[in-house]
Scaffold this motif. Sequence first.
Motif, PDB file in Angstrom:
ATOM      1  N   THR A   9       3.201  -2.591   4.598  1.00  0.00           N
ATOM      2  CA  THR A   9       2.128  -2.226   3.665  1.00  0.00           C
ATOM      3  C   THR A   9       1.566  -3.451   2.955  1.00  0.00           C
ATOM      4  O   THR A   9       0.487  -3.382   2.365  1.00  0.00           O
ATOM      5  CB  THR A   9       2.628  -1.196   2.626  1.00  0.00           C
ATOM      6  OG1 THR A   9       3.824  -1.684   2.024  1.00  0.00           O
ATOM      7  CG2 THR A   9       2.888   0.155   3.276  1.00  0.00           C
ATOM      8  N   ASP A  10       2.265  -4.591   3.054  1.00  0.00           N
ATOM      9  CA  ASP A  10       1.756  -5.854   2.508  1.00  0.00           C
ATOM     10  C   ASP A  10       0.781  -6.530   3.463  1.00  0.00           C
ATOM     11  O   ASP A  10       0.216  -7.571   3.141  1.00  0.00           O
ATOM     12  CB  ASP A  10       2.909  -6.818   2.219  1.00  0.00           C
ATOM     13  CG  ASP A  10       3.835  -6.307   1.135  1.00  0.00           C
ATOM     14  OD1 ASP A  10       3.373  -5.561   0.252  1.00  0.00           O
ATOM     15  OD2 ASP A  10       5.031  -6.641   1.175  1.00  0.00           O
ATOM     16  N   ILE A  44       7.511   5.078   7.322  1.00  0.00           N
ATOM     17  CA  ILE A  44       6.135   5.048   7.819  1.00  0.00           C
ATOM     18  C   ILE A  44       5.273   5.789   6.810  1.00  0.00           C
ATOM     19  O   ILE A  44       5.548   6.934   6.464  1.00  0.00           O
ATOM     20  CB  ILE A  44       6.034   5.675   9.217  1.00  0.00           C
ATOM     21  CG1 ILE A  44       6.785   4.818  10.230  1.00  0.00           C
ATOM     22  CG2 ILE A  44       4.568   5.845   9.625  1.00  0.00           C
ATOM     23  CD1 ILE A  44       6.852   5.392  11.628  1.00  0.00           C
ATOM     24  N   VAL A  45       4.222   5.116   6.322  1.00  0.00           N
ATOM     25  CA  VAL A  45       3.367   5.724   5.304  1.00  0.00           C
ATOM     26  C   VAL A  45       1.970   6.056   5.822  1.00  0.00           C
ATOM     27  O   VAL A  45       1.264   6.856   5.217  1.00  0.00           O
ATOM     28  CB  VAL A  45       3.261   4.834   4.045  1.00  0.00           C
ATOM     29  CG1 VAL A  45       4.616   4.720   3.363  1.00  0.00           C
ATOM     30  CG2 VAL A  45       2.716   3.472   4.365  1.00  0.00           C
ATOM     31  N   LYS A  57       6.266   1.009   4.809  1.00  0.00           N
ATOM     32  CA  LYS A  57       6.731   0.455   3.529  1.00  0.00           C
ATOM     33  C   LYS A  57       8.188   0.071   3.748  1.00  0.00           C
ATOM     34  O   LYS A  57       9.051   0.936   3.966  1.00  0.00           O
ATOM     35  CB  LYS A  57       6.609   1.474   2.396  1.00  0.00           C
ATOM     36  CG  LYS A  57       7.098   0.916   1.097  1.00  0.00           C
ATOM     37  CD  LYS A  57       6.852   1.858  -0.038  1.00  0.00           C
ATOM     38  CE  LYS A  57       7.549   1.281  -1.233  1.00  0.00           C
ATOM     39  NZ  LYS A  57       6.850   1.047  -2.353  1.00  0.00           N
ATOM     40  N   LEU A  58       8.453  -1.234   3.747  1.00  0.00           N
ATOM     41  CA  LEU A  58       9.801  -1.732   4.007  1.00  0.00           C
ATOM     42  C   LEU A  58      10.689  -1.527   2.789  1.00  0.00           C
ATOM     43  O   LEU A  58      10.246  -1.668   1.649  1.00  0.00           O
ATOM     44  CB  LEU A  58       9.748  -3.218   4.362  1.00  0.00           C
ATOM     45  CG  LEU A  58       8.976  -3.554   5.635  1.00  0.00           C
ATOM     46  CD1 LEU A  58       8.841  -5.060   5.795  1.00  0.00           C
ATOM     47  CD2 LEU A  58       9.636  -2.948   6.847  1.00  0.00           C
ATOM     48  N   SER A  59      11.946  -1.186   3.044  1.00  0.00           N
ATOM     49  CA  SER A  59      12.931  -1.052   1.957  1.00  0.00           C
ATOM     50  C   SER A  59      13.356  -2.436   1.508  1.00  0.00           C
ATOM     51  O   SER A  59      13.422  -3.368   2.291  1.00  0.00           O
ATOM     52  CB  SER A  59      14.158  -0.283   2.451  1.00  0.00           C
ATOM     53  OG  SER A  59      13.794   1.029   2.776  1.00  0.00           O
ATOM     54  N   GLU A  60      13.659  -2.530   0.231  1.00  0.00           N
ATOM     55  CA  GLU A  60      14.057  -3.830  -0.324  1.00  0.00           C
ATOM     56  C   GLU A  60      15.543  -3.983  -0.359  1.00  0.00           C
ATOM     57  O   GLU A  60      16.325  -3.173  -0.247  1.00  0.00           O
ATOM     58  CB  GLU A  60      13.484  -3.993  -1.721  1.00  0.00           C
ATOM     59  CG  GLU A  60      11.972  -4.020  -1.669  1.00  0.00           C
ATOM     60  CD  GLU A  60      11.359  -4.131  -3.042  1.00  0.00           C
ATOM     61  OE1 GLU A  60      12.050  -4.532  -3.998  1.00  0.00           O
ATOM     62  OE2 GLU A  60      10.187  -3.831  -3.169  1.00  0.00           O
TER      63      GLU A  60
END
Length: 60
Positions: A9-10, A44-45, A57-60
Amino acid sequence: MCESTVYSTDGDKIMEDALFIKIDGENIGLTDILGTRKDITGAIVEIDLDKHAIYVKLSE
């Protein structure tokens, strides 16, 4: 063709020409047309079939 490019998402490109995506909870397995596999963690967004783009959107 049916390949898609997977982006965070970045806006960072995660994988080009992805043909197979397997989702297991937050684990996402990606495989491209050459059989190269990459595992990521996130959700997945958005899927844009017209632009062949998938946004994660990757998890941190």
